[in-house]
Scaffold this active site. Structure first.
Site, PDB file in Angstrom:
ATOM      1  CB  SER A  31      -5.405  -9.434 -13.520  1.00  0.00           C
ATOM      2  OG  SER A  31      -5.182  -8.041 -12.880  1.00  0.00           O
ATOM      3  CE  LYS A  68      -2.983  -6.744 -13.761  1.00  0.00           C
ATOM      4  NZ  LYS A  68      -3.578  -6.049 -13.420  1.00  0.00           N
ATOM      5  CB  VAL A  97     -11.718  -8.208 -10.671  1.00  0.00           C
ATOM      6  CG1 VAL A  97     -10.367  -7.344  -9.915  1.00  0.00           C
ATOM      7  CG2 VAL A  97     -11.936  -7.251 -11.771  1.00  0.00           C
ATOM      8  CE1 TYR A 122      -5.453  -8.818  -8.968  1.00  0.00           C
ATOM      9  CE2 TYR A 122      -6.662 -10.434  -7.494  1.00  0.00           C
ATOM     10  CZ  TYR A 122      -6.416  -9.544  -8.876  1.00  0.00           C
ATOM     11  OH  TYR A 122      -7.621  -9.737 -10.058  1.00  0.00           O
ATOM     12  CE1 TYR A 175      -3.438  -3.944 -17.616  1.00  0.00           C
ATOM     13  CE2 TYR A 175      -5.351  -2.078 -17.533  1.00  0.00           C
ATOM     14  CZ  TYR A 175      -4.792  -3.436 -16.890  1.00  0.00           C
ATOM     15  OH  TYR A 175      -5.148  -4.240 -15.268  1.00  0.00           O
TER      16      TYR A 175
HETATM   17  N1  GLU Z   1      -9.435  -3.948 -16.059  1.00  0.00           N
HETATM   18  C1  GLU Z   1      -9.170  -4.518 -14.335  1.00  0.00           C
HETATM   19  C2  GLU Z   1      -8.069  -3.402 -13.506  1.00  0.00           C
HETATM   20  O1  GLU Z   1      -7.672  -3.132 -14.233  1.00  0.00           O
HETATM   21  C3  GLU Z   1      -8.228  -5.976 -14.268  1.00  0.00           C
HETATM   22  C4  GLU Z   1      -8.283  -5.780 -12.965  1.00  0.00           C
HETATM   23  C5  GLU Z   1      -7.868  -7.071 -12.415  1.00  0.00           C
HETATM   24  O2  GLU Z   1      -8.420  -8.051 -12.582  1.00  0.00           O
HETATM   25  O3  GLU Z   1      -7.354  -7.130 -10.739  1.00  0.00           O
HETATM   26  O4  GLU Z   1      -8.578  -2.431 -13.097  1.00  0.00           O
END
Ligand code: GLU
Length: 305
Positions: free
Chosen positions: A61, A64, A259, A241, A189
């Site tokens: 993430s 992002k 994550v 988050y 993505y």
């Molecule tokens: N590729 C992970 C997902 O979309 C990223 C999630 C994350 O790092 O929060 O589930």
């Protein structure tokens, strides 16, 4: 500075035993929960590092804000904001952020999966492969590392098991917010999440956001300063988050976690920080990583509040 980092890592190492590595993407389960590393790029132009800072992990993430930056650079603030809002959701990263009403742009947030998937559709390119390549190029440029690559094993693992992200993307399609081929959007993505980085890369990327769009060595401008303001504000309110409020109180700087165990923290005008510790807390944030940042923030008065 290096002494301080060594000491903090020593103090926080015990926390790595309290978290758990992510397992919902099978390939991520292979990470060593004991790993802990940090890299700081300071405004004196020097990198300071300690522990497992050189180990590679997938950006997850933490990409992002880069997707958001690319979308802003391609379309400007108004266009992007009209399609993906910035309200803090207070929900987990993969939340289906709708109740009984029709999904609207202000239900989305670029730091939560649904908004990040929508963000891929705003990036320019004649194909989704080209859009992804542009994101990869931007990541390399911000990190100052032309060799950054995609971890194919994680990408395949994520593509194979990403049912929840598929559900989110099809929901976006059903509401008219994705009009392109859903699998192609998701491919962009998943690949973006699978970019392989180390702490030093994250520190360098964070530094560009801290210096409002300028690269550390050359001071060359990569993006206008108002996009740094936009991205940093979104990171402050939702980068960690549903732990963003606690993080704002305890650390007090814009940051994004993933994550994979990475955290990128932006200390405006002062430094960029990259952390790696793959054992996560219940909210999906690097448990020891947050403790290290808390200690560093207290010692160096980093909080912007
Ligand atoms: N590729 C992970 C997902 O979309 C990223 C999630 C994350 O790092 O929060 O589930």
């Amino acid at each position: 500075m290096e002494e301080l980092l060594d000491k903090l890592l020593e103090e926080c190492r015990g926390y790595t035993g309290q978290g758990r590595v992510a397992t919902y993407i099978p390939e991520l389960a292979k990470a060593n929960p004991r790993d802990l590393g940090i890299s700081v790029l300071n405004s004196d132009g020097r990198h300071y590092q300690s522990g497992d800072w050189h180990k590679r992990f997938t950006i997850q993430s933490v990409v992002k804000p880069i997707l958001l930056l690319q979308a802003l650079m391609d379309n400007g603030e108004e266009y992007v904001h009209a399609r993906v809002g910035v309200e803090a959701t207070g929900k987990p990263f993969d939340a289906i952020n709708v109740t009984d009403q029709m999904l609207r742009s202000d239900h989305l947030n670029p730091m939560v999966n649904m908004g990040a998937i929508a963000m891929c559709t705003l990036i320019r390119g004649s194909s989704y492969e080209e859009r992804f390549q542009r994101v990869l190029e931007l990541t390399r440029r911000l990190a100052g590392d032309p060799d950054i690559y995609v971890d194919e094993a994680v990408y395949c693992s994520e593509k194979r098991t990403g049912s929840k992200n598929r559900a989110l993307a099809y929901l976006l399609q059903s509401c008219g917010m994705i009009t392109d081929d859903v699998e192609e959007v998701l491919d962009c993505y998943f690949k973006a999440c699978s970019i392989s980085v180390n702490c030093r890369d994250l520190a360098s990327i964070a530094f560009v956001l801290a210096s409002r769009g300028r690269l550390p060595q050359t001071e060359e401008r990569v993006f206008p300063s108002q996009y740094a303001r936009y991205v940093n504000a979104v990171l402050m309110t939702c980068g960690m988050y549903d732990g963003s409020g606690d993080f704002a109180v305890n650390v007090g700087v814009p940051a994004k976690s993933g994550v994979g165990g990475g955290i990128m923290a932006v200390v405006p005008t002062r430094m960029g920080i990259g952390i790696y510790a793959p054992a996560l807390d219940a909210k999906g944030n690097s448990l020891a990583g947050i403790q290290v940042l808390k200690g560093l923030s207290e010692k160096l008065y980093l909080s912007i509040f």
